[in-house]
Scaffold this motif. Structure first.
Motif, PDB file in Angstrom:
ATOM      1  N   SER A  48       9.521   3.502  12.242  1.00 21.62           N
ATOM      2  CA  SER A  48       8.369   2.690  11.837  1.00 21.62           C
ATOM      3  C   SER A  48       7.136   3.563  11.573  1.00 21.62           C
ATOM      4  O   SER A  48       6.388   3.310  10.628  1.00 21.62           O
ATOM      5  CB  SER A  48       8.040   1.655  12.908  1.00 21.62           C
ATOM      6  N   LEU A  51       7.685   5.307   8.187  1.00 25.75           N
ATOM      7  CA  LEU A  51       7.556   4.331   7.106  1.00 25.75           C
ATOM      8  C   LEU A  51       6.099   3.902   6.925  1.00 25.75           C
ATOM      9  O   LEU A  51       5.637   3.702   5.797  1.00 25.75           O
ATOM     10  CB  LEU A  51       8.454   3.120   7.355  1.00 25.75           C
ATOM     11  N   GLY A  52       5.362   3.787   8.014  1.00 22.21           N
ATOM     12  CA  GLY A  52       3.938   3.464   7.929  1.00 22.21           C
ATOM     13  C   GLY A  52       3.157   4.565   7.222  1.00 22.21           C
ATOM     14  O   GLY A  52       2.263   4.288   6.419  1.00 22.21           O
ATOM     15  N   GLU A  53       3.517   5.820   7.505  1.00 23.55           N
ATOM     16  CA  GLU A  53       2.866   6.937   6.824  1.00 23.55           C
ATOM     17  C   GLU A  53       3.174   6.892   5.328  1.00 23.55           C
ATOM     18  O   GLU A  53       2.290   7.122   4.497  1.00 23.55           O
ATOM     19  CB  GLU A  53       3.342   8.256   7.421  1.00 23.55           C
ATOM     20  N   ARG A  55       3.836   4.217   3.569  1.00 21.94           N
ATOM     21  CA  ARG A  55       3.037   3.126   2.987  1.00 21.94           C
ATOM     22  C   ARG A  55       1.596   3.566   2.790  1.00 21.94           C
ATOM     23  O   ARG A  55       0.970   3.226   1.774  1.00 21.94           O
ATOM     24  CB  ARG A  55       3.120   1.876   3.866  1.00 21.94           C
ATOM     25  N   SER A  56       1.054   4.342   3.724  1.00 20.74           N
ATOM     26  CA  SER A  56      -0.305   4.865   3.573  1.00 20.74           C
ATOM     27  C   SER A  56      -0.408   5.765   2.348  1.00 20.74           C
ATOM     28  O   SER A  56      -1.403   5.718   1.617  1.00 20.74           O
ATOM     29  CB  SER A  56      -0.724   5.653   4.817  1.00 20.74           C
ATOM     30  N   LEU A  58       1.417   5.480  -0.319  1.00 16.59           N
ATOM     31  CA  LEU A  58       1.491   4.599  -1.481  1.00 16.59           C
ATOM     32  C   LEU A  58       0.151   3.905  -1.733  1.00 16.59           C
ATOM     33  O   LEU A  58      -0.308   3.824  -2.874  1.00 16.59           O
ATOM     34  CB  LEU A  58       2.611   3.569  -1.284  1.00 16.59           C
ATOM     35  N   VAL A  59      -0.491   3.438  -0.675  1.00 15.84           N
ATOM     36  CA  VAL A  59      -1.811   2.807  -0.810  1.00 15.84           C
ATOM     37  C   VAL A  59      -2.821   3.813  -1.362  1.00 15.84           C
ATOM     38  O   VAL A  59      -3.611   3.491  -2.257  1.00 15.84           O
ATOM     39  CB  VAL A  59      -2.276   2.232   0.551  1.00 15.84           C
ATOM     40  N   GLN A  62      -2.266   4.347  -5.064  1.00 16.11           N
ATOM     41  CA  GLN A  62      -2.840   3.246  -5.832  1.00 16.11           C
ATOM     42  C   GLN A  62      -4.353   3.400  -5.927  1.00 16.11           C
ATOM     43  O   GLN A  62      -4.948   3.172  -6.973  1.00 16.11           O
ATOM     44  CB  GLN A  62      -2.451   1.902  -5.202  1.00 16.11           C
ATOM     45  N   CYS A 141       7.774  12.647  -4.013  1.00 16.73           N
ATOM     46  CA  CYS A 141       8.115  11.379  -3.347  1.00 16.73           C
ATOM     47  C   CYS A 141       9.465  10.873  -3.849  1.00 16.73           C
ATOM     48  O   CYS A 141      10.317  10.459  -3.057  1.00 16.73           O
ATOM     49  CB  CYS A 141       7.033  10.330  -3.608  1.00 16.73           C
ATOM     50  N   HIS A 145      12.832  10.349  -1.554  1.00 12.74           N
ATOM     51  CA  HIS A 145      13.468   9.042  -1.426  1.00 12.74           C
ATOM     52  C   HIS A 145      14.865   9.038  -2.028  1.00 12.74           C
ATOM     53  O   HIS A 145      15.714   8.234  -1.617  1.00 12.74           O
ATOM     54  CB  HIS A 145      12.597   7.952  -2.059  1.00 12.74           C
TER      55      HIS A 145
END
Length: 153
Positions: A48, A51-53, A55-56, A58-59, A62, A141, A145
């Protein structure tokens, strides 16, 4: 004579321990994944966290794209810097030992790239150059992945 045997045993144990640690540092805790990628086996909380890192990242990506689109280089720099090397300093050493060297190297290079992107935005580099830098980072990335999956114990 007794002391030399104990010394020899101690050296052998030290070398064996260093060898095992080195093997885990390079290979991590991995197995073949269900889809053919390499699976990194972690505790649920560790998975988790990573995965949180991601998502950070990805944010932040953006935010970089939005800042470039709006010609707001301060926003580009803030978004990129938020996931730069400073965000990667507090990683638990036990978790790092579970990650293969290639995974760690890709991850750290992405954090470094984001610092470089922030610096480029702050120095007034043009949007096409910033997008080129971001594209290069995103290829890392995609490579990560494509090669790895995270599996919880």
């Amino acid at each position: 004579m007794f002391n030399s045997r104990i010394g020899l045993i101690a050296v052998i144990l030290w070398v064996a321990t260093a060898g095992v640690f080195s093997w885990f540092f390079v290979h991590g805790n991995t197995e073949v994944g269900s889809d053919g990628r390499n699976a990194i086996v972690l505790e649920a909380g560790e998975r988790s966290l990573i995965l949180g890192e991601m998502r950070s990242l990805l944010v932040a990506t953006q935010g970089v794209v939005q800042g470039i689109q709006q010609n707001d280089m301060k926003h580009v720099a803030q978004s990129a810097r938020a996931v730069g090397m400073a965000s990667a300093v507090d990683v638990n050493p036990a978790l790092m030992a579970k990650l293969p060297l290639e995974f760690k190297s890709l991850g750290m290079s992405v954090h470094h790239d984001m610092d470089d992107l922030a610096a480029a935005a702050e120095s007034g580099k043009p949007a096409p150059e910033l997008l080129g830098m971001l594209s290069t980072t995103m290829s890392k990335c995609v490579a990560c992945h494509s090669a790895w999956q995270l599996k919880a114990n």
